[in-house]
Design a protein around this motif. Sequence first.
Motif, PDB file in Angstrom:
ATOM      1  N   HIS A  61      16.227  14.812  12.228  1.00 43.21           N
ATOM      2  CA  HIS A  61      15.132  14.726  13.211  1.00 43.21           C
ATOM      3  C   HIS A  61      15.185  13.398  13.939  1.00 43.21           C
ATOM      4  O   HIS A  61      15.953  12.503  13.586  1.00 43.21           O
ATOM      5  CB  HIS A  61      13.774  14.959  12.559  1.00 43.21           C
ATOM      6  N   HIS A  65      13.232  10.678  14.463  1.00 44.21           N
ATOM      7  CA  HIS A  65      12.705   9.354  14.089  1.00 44.21           C
ATOM      8  C   HIS A  65      13.833   8.317  13.991  1.00 44.21           C
ATOM      9  O   HIS A  65      14.908   8.610  13.469  1.00 44.21           O
ATOM     10  CB  HIS A  65      11.977   9.436  12.740  1.00 44.21           C
ATOM     11  N   HIS A  68      16.104   7.638  11.168  1.00 43.21           N
ATOM     12  CA  HIS A  68      17.118   8.681  10.921  1.00 43.21           C
ATOM     13  C   HIS A  68      18.184   8.731  12.017  1.00 43.21           C
ATOM     14  O   HIS A  68      19.187   9.417  11.868  1.00 43.21           O
ATOM     15  CB  HIS A  68      16.449  10.054  10.787  1.00 43.21           C
ATOM     16  N   HIS A 109       7.843  18.536  10.139  1.00 41.13           N
ATOM     17  CA  HIS A 109       7.527  17.100  10.026  1.00 41.13           C
ATOM     18  C   HIS A 109       7.140  16.513  11.386  1.00 41.13           C
ATOM     19  O   HIS A 109       6.050  15.971  11.540  1.00 41.13           O
ATOM     20  CB  HIS A 109       8.749  16.419   9.422  1.00 41.13           C
ATOM     21  N   ASP A 146      13.086  14.698   6.573  1.00 40.38           N
ATOM     22  CA  ASP A 146      11.697  14.406   6.207  1.00 40.38           C
ATOM     23  C   ASP A 146      10.938  15.721   6.211  1.00 40.38           C
ATOM     24  O   ASP A 146      11.013  16.487   7.171  1.00 40.38           O
ATOM     25  CB  ASP A 146      11.062  13.417   7.192  1.00 40.38           C
TER      26      ASP A 146
HETATM   27 ZN   LIG Z   1      10.588  11.127   9.962  1.00 42.58          ZN
END
Ligand SMILES: [Zn+2]
Length: 458
Positions: A62, A64, A67, A162, A184
């Motif tokens: 994902h 973020h 990551h 998430h 996540d």
């Molecule tokens: Zn995350």
Amino acid sequence: MATIRFLGAAQTVTGSMHLVSANGRRVLLDCGLFQGLKELRERNWREPPFDPTSLDAVVISHAHIDHTGSLPLLVRRGYRGPIYCTPATIELLGVLLPDSAHLQEEEAERANRLGYSKHKPALPLYTAEDAQRTLGLLQPAGYGKPFPVVGDLTVTYRRAGHILGAATVDLLLGANRRIVFSGDLGRYDRPILPDPEPVAEADVLLLESTYGDRTHPVGTADALAKVVNDTAKHGGTLLVPAFVVDRTQELLWMLQRLEDQKRIPVLPVYVDSPSATAVTKIYGRHAEDHDADMRSEIRDGQDPLRPERLQFCSTVEQSKRLNDINGPVIIVSASGMATGGRILHHLQRRLPDARTTVLFVGFQAAGTRGRLLQDGAKTLKMFGAEVPVRARVEILHGLSAHADQPETLRWLGGFLRPPRQTYLVHGEPGAADALAAAIHARFGWSVRAARDGEQVEV
Ligand SMILES: [Zn+2]
């Protein structure tokens, strides 16, 4: 022979990166930035323990930054292969990676101006150009359908619930070995996004454990309604430092529901952040990532993320105009921990006013202005001056995008047979140990925290 090497987010919550070697191929799962304390951030500068040009593919869970924020560095170091992610993740990275590069460039510029770096000149970790080149390597892959990654390695994405575009990664190595990476994990019965989809089997499971020792509180909407009503009564400003992805959108969704239910008055709501504005628009576009309520409202021509008097401030002029507005008013602005961005200008102007309420809606890391305010600071240093704090400070618990311990156990209940081994990643040692104990007690699985740098067999 297949192996996984844990290169980040092992006994900590940032820097998610795991190297899978199988059948003569090498695939990187996530490529995140270390964030937070200085000793963690310094790890971003280390050479990776592998040659980036030897990788066959990168698979992203994902958007973020913890990551994905090292992707431009990987590209700077020569990686030119595919980077797989979901369509919504691609759009979000189009906002987040250039933002991240901008922050790196700003920090280098500041270090050179103030002369605090031991490097002369101080260089950014990566540049806007590196971020742009990275965006050119992104390859879209949808949910639920296996796609070839390299050789006989295939991946199936499933919704993680998430943030928009977040997926669990089901990596099949040839005919019969399977690694599942939770990325996540989101929560059940949350607005906008669907519940995390179950996964039936894995030989080795990599499971996040951010809140492995916690149960999230309930009653978040009631608490938000109370803060808004208090603000309206005192005629002040409700100032919300918010993360641009997910927290801002969930807040808008809640405000609109509370207005509809007439539990709060209709106040002007300003989202003062170009990134949060862009991300909110992206959130409205990806039906494949929406839950049933969100989908049906959009189908009926509604905008579910739009309180009645919402305005987005994109330009600096629009942002400055907010200075002249007196309450009651709600201003949502980034960054979420008040470490930078337009929120600083609003704090500087409105913290000395006792009618202001600052509402924190997410975790405040040690050493940030957000944490200082939360801990009751009487003054706050901003732009070289001490700003007196007369505003009230409130914290809205329960707006987390991460599964807590009961929700994680609920997701694990979807497995039809126990993974041979489960490794806990993306958690501080206390959280990971508590989750390991709970998993062992509930399911009897073999489970432990991954160790930083260790290589395990699949
Ligand atoms: Zn995350």
